[in-house]
Structure formats: C-alpha cells, structure tokens
Design a protein around this motif. Sequence first.
Motif, PDB file in Angstrom:
ATOM      1  N   LEU A 109       0.847  -1.206   0.000  1.00 36.78           N
ATOM      2  CA  LEU A 109       0.000   0.000   0.000  1.00 36.78           C
ATOM      3  C   LEU A 109       0.884   1.260   0.000  1.00 36.78           C
ATOM      4  CD1 LEU A 109      -2.852   1.168   0.044  1.00 36.78           C
ATOM      5  CD2 LEU A 109      -2.816   1.013   2.540  1.00 36.78           C
ATOM      6  N   THR A 110       2.026   1.199   0.691  1.00 40.36           N
ATOM      7  CA  THR A 110       2.937   2.358   0.715  1.00 40.36           C
ATOM      8  C   THR A 110       3.426   2.678  -0.701  1.00 40.36           C
ATOM      9  OG1 THR A 110       3.707   1.743   2.921  1.00 40.36           O
ATOM     10  CG2 THR A 110       5.136   3.213   1.668  1.00 40.36           C
ATOM     11  N   LYS A 111       3.853   1.647  -1.428  1.00 37.35           N
ATOM     12  CA  LYS A 111       4.398   1.878  -2.782  1.00 37.35           C
ATOM     13  C   LYS A 111       3.293   2.328  -3.744  1.00 37.35           C
ATOM     14  CE  LYS A 111       8.785  -0.338  -2.956  1.00 37.35           C
ATOM     15  NZ  LYS A 111       8.988  -1.346  -1.906  1.00 37.35           N
ATOM     16  N   ALA A 112       2.108   1.746  -3.596  1.00 37.43           N
ATOM     17  CA  ALA A 112       0.988   2.148  -4.467  1.00 37.43           C
ATOM     18  C   ALA A 112       0.614   3.617  -4.205  1.00 37.43           C
ATOM     19  CB  ALA A 112      -0.212   1.232  -4.225  1.00 37.43           C
ATOM     20  N   THR A 113       0.627   4.006  -2.930  1.00 32.02           N
ATOM     21  CA  THR A 113       0.283   5.396  -2.569  1.00 32.02           C
ATOM     22  C   THR A 113       1.345   6.357  -3.107  1.00 32.02           C
ATOM     23  OG1 THR A 113      -0.720   4.524  -0.546  1.00 32.02           O
ATOM     24  CG2 THR A 113      -0.369   6.894  -0.615  1.00 32.02           C
ATOM     25  N   LYS A 114       2.614   5.931  -3.023  1.00 28.01           N
ATOM     26  CA  LYS A 114       3.716   6.760  -3.526  1.00 28.01           C
ATOM     27  C   LYS A 114       3.551   6.986  -5.033  1.00 28.01           C
ATOM     28  CE  LYS A 114       7.702   5.967  -1.272  1.00 28.01           C
ATOM     29  NZ  LYS A 114       8.956   5.261  -0.982  1.00 28.01           N
ATOM     30  N   LYS A 115       3.173   5.923  -5.740  1.00 25.40           N
ATOM     31  CA  LYS A 115       2.987   6.023  -7.191  1.00 25.40           C
ATOM     32  C   LYS A 115       1.833   6.997  -7.515  1.00 25.40           C
ATOM     33  CE  LYS A 115       3.366   3.401 -11.268  1.00 25.40           C
ATOM     34  NZ  LYS A 115       4.546   3.029 -11.971  1.00 25.40           N
ATOM     35  N   LEU A 116       0.738   6.889  -6.768  1.00 25.47           N
ATOM     36  CA  LEU A 116      -0.392   7.800  -6.995  1.00 25.47           C
ATOM     37  C   LEU A 116       0.018   9.243  -6.663  1.00 25.47           C
ATOM     38  CD1 LEU A 116      -3.290   5.640  -5.519  1.00 25.47           C
ATOM     39  CD2 LEU A 116      -3.305   6.674  -7.791  1.00 25.47           C
ATOM     40  N   ALA A 117       0.740   9.417  -5.554  1.00 25.24           N
ATOM     41  CA  ALA A 117       1.163  10.770  -5.144  1.00 25.24           C
ATOM     42  C   ALA A 117       2.088  11.364  -6.214  1.00 25.24           C
ATOM     43  CB  ALA A 117       1.857  10.712  -3.792  1.00 25.24           C
ATOM     44  N   GLY A 118       2.969  10.537  -6.748  1.00 23.20           N
ATOM     45  CA  GLY A 118       3.881  10.997  -7.811  1.00 23.20           C
ATOM     46  C   GLY A 118       3.095  11.424  -9.041  1.00 23.20           C
ATOM     47  N   ALA A 119       2.091  10.613  -9.416  1.00 25.30           N
ATOM     48  CA  ALA A 119       1.283  10.924 -10.607  1.00 25.30           C
ATOM     49  C   ALA A 119       0.512  12.232 -10.396  1.00 25.30           C
ATOM     50  CB  ALA A 119       0.322   9.775 -10.888  1.00 25.30           C
ATOM     51  N   LEU A 120       0.208  12.556  -9.136  1.00 25.39           N
ATOM     52  CA  LEU A 120      -0.549  13.777  -8.832  1.00 25.39           C
ATOM     53  C   LEU A 120       0.374  14.974  -8.533  1.00 25.39           C
ATOM     54  CD1 LEU A 120      -3.308  12.106  -6.586  1.00 25.39           C
ATOM     55  CD2 LEU A 120      -3.676  13.174  -8.819  1.00 25.39           C
ATOM     56  N   GLY A 121       1.688  14.754  -8.639  1.00 24.37           N
ATOM     57  CA  GLY A 121       2.650  15.847  -8.455  1.00 24.37           C
ATOM     58  C   GLY A 121       2.821  16.289  -7.015  1.00 24.37           C
TER      59      GLY A 121
END
Length: 304
Positions: A109-121
């Motif tokens: 969940l940490t890595k998935a959240t990081k990926k979403l946060a990155g995509a959202l800038g």
Amino acid sequence: MLIFSGGTGTPKLIEGLRNILPEEEITIVVNTAEDMWVSGNLVTPDLDTLLYLFSGKLDTAKWWGIKNDTFMTSDALRSLGHDEIMRLGDQDRATNIMRSDLLRAGYSLTKATKKLAGALGIRSAILPMSDDPVKTMITTSSGKVHFQEFWVKEHGKPEVLEVVQEDIEKASIAPDVLEALEKEDHVLIGPSNPITSIGPILALQGMKELLKKKKVVAVSPIIGKEPVSGPAGKLMAARGLEVSSAGVVDCYGDILDIMILDERDEYGISALKNAACKILITDTLMKNADKSTALARFVVEAFT
Ligand SMILES: C[C@H](OP(=O)(O)OP(=O)(O)OC[C@H]1O[C@@H](n2cnc3c(=O)[nH]c(N)nc32)[C@H](O)[C@@H]1O)C(=O)O
Ligand SMILES: O=c1nc2n(C[C@H](O)[C@H](O)[C@H](O)CO)c3cc(O)ccc3cc-2c(=O)[nH]1
Ligand SMILES: [Mg+2]
C-alpha cells in the motif's frame, strides 16, 4: 514535521501548514483502518483525502472525494441493482482502480500510494500507517459491522456497544513510517477522531514506545463535551472515556508533551489544569483557510 492524520480535522490543519512549511518538510502518517474493498477495489478514504488535498482536487465541502466528480458508474451499478455501501465518484473510482491494480501486481500500500502521489505531483510524503490490513468494526445492538457500514449506511445513528480494530495485533508499522520516525523529533497528532483515526496508528505494535522519545503535540478534536463534528463522542463513550479534551488526554496517555485546547473549551481547560502534559489554548475552530493557517502557525510555535 511528522503528522498523524485521519480524513477531516487534521487535513484542515494540514491545509494551513502547507501555507507556512515547504511541502517537502511535511510527512503524514495516515489511518488505514477505515479502508474497505468496494466492487473489487480498495477504497482508502483518509489517504485519498490527503492525496486530493495536496493535488487541489479535494471536495472541501465534504472533506472526502473529488470536487465536481460525476457518479455515472455508481448510478449505472445502482440501476442494475448493485448498490455500493460507499458512493464512489467516477474520478475517485479511477484512483481506487489504479491503487488496487498495483496491489494485485504485488505493490505494498505504501508503494501504491507513492505512485499515486507521484502521478498527482505531490511533494509531501503521504504514508499509510501500515501495509497490513486493519479493520475498525463497530458493535451495535444489531451486530458487528464495518466502520463504513455504521457511518455511511447507518449514518452513525445506532447505539455503539464496542469498537475494535481487527487484526491490529498482526499489523506492523510501515517501513517508511519507521524511517520517518527515526529522522523526525517532532510529531503532531492532529485534531482527528481519537478512537477511529488516531487510535489505530497509536495501537500499532511499538508505536507508543517510539513516541515517548519524541516531542509530541496534539490538538484536541473536542470542545467542551462534544466533538466539533462526527461520531468521536459516541465512540469515546463506548471505550469508557469521558467525552472531553481530558478524555482525549487519557486516551493518548503518557506520550503527550503538549495538548492544544480550544479557547471556548472551558470544561477541558478546567479539567486539565493539573495535567501531566503542558496545556496551550487558542482558537482551534478551522472555519476557513485563514483560521487553519493561524492554528498551523500556533502549532509550529508550540514545537519551538
Ligand atoms: C468520520 C470522521 O472521520 P475522518 O473523516 O477520518 O476525520 P478525522 O478523524 O480526521 O477528524 C474528525 C475529528 O475532527 C474534529 N474536527 C473537525 N474540524 C475541526 C476543527 O475545526 N477544529 C477542531 N479542534 N477539531 C475539528 C472533529 O471533532 C472530529 O472528532 C470522524 O471520525 O469524525
Ligand atoms: O457519508 C459518506 N461518506 C463517504 N465517504 C467518506 C468516508 O465514509 C468517511 O468519512 C471516512 O472513512 C472517514 O474518514 C467516502 C470516502 C471515500 O474515500 C470514497 C467514497 C465515500 C463515500 C461516502 C458516502 O457515500 N457517504
Ligand atoms: Mg477517517
């Protein structure tokens, strides 16, 4: 600053903190015990409130979901007779699909959240408290239900007999949270629900011990004998706690260095005059962005 958060009270304060601290200096540890699988995808309400707050998408009228989202998929499902407990907006559902596909592909969940946060800038670190599933369950006179069933379906109305966080004893603090705790000496416990938002984070094995070495400042979500909003009062009472800022201090125990109370909270100010932690008093009612920023400045000062 390291901040422990749920999905309404603390995000309001974070809105203010973002105006006075560089985004890179804000790390948020987020409750995941209200997460729920809906129609095959994991909905993580508190994480998503923060993702949407930081990306400017949040519907701040409700403090969940995306502003101006549409509900075409939800309506189509409903017309087929598939009623979802949580009404998901179409764009919000896209977030849930991407997260769940990443989880199915083996991401934590940490890595998935990081990926979403990155995509959202997003430049702040938004960290789930744990990569292991924990579920807040509410026992009412009709039986035991998931928090979302109690809150969304039953509108928080039934009498609450018990609140438990299922699987909390099997959940580990997420590795990125441990790393953040190693680097950071200041921890803010925001004005979130002490039972269902902050409670699960503090109940993770080893968390309270780690916090004893930090300077911990909390903001009370209770004014007088009532929460500013939501079911915190009912849930605190079900845990045998007084519904007051003193009850919040009892709930957090000896990890607290400073508790910030609202200036209207005469009961709490009097009940805590001999408290073991230091008490600070200010206007904590964040009715607008300027009030959030003023409280954020007060909180930053409290750490100095
Ligand atoms: C359903 C809701 O949960 P969640 O959305 O996760 O919300 P939080 O736990 O983050 O916050 C609820 C908590 O916040 C308190 N609150 C809200 N606004 C303010 C405010 O302006 N000042 C202040 N001192 N506290 C605030 C409120 O009393 C709630 O207890 C939930 O559990 O409510
Ligand atoms: O009261 C509601 N709250 C809804 N919430 C909010 C949520 O139930 C709670 O406020 C949080 O769990 C508390 O943090 C949603 C949150 C999401 O991330 C996605 C969908 C929903 C849907 C609803 C809903 O239909 N009704
Ligand atoms: Mg929440």
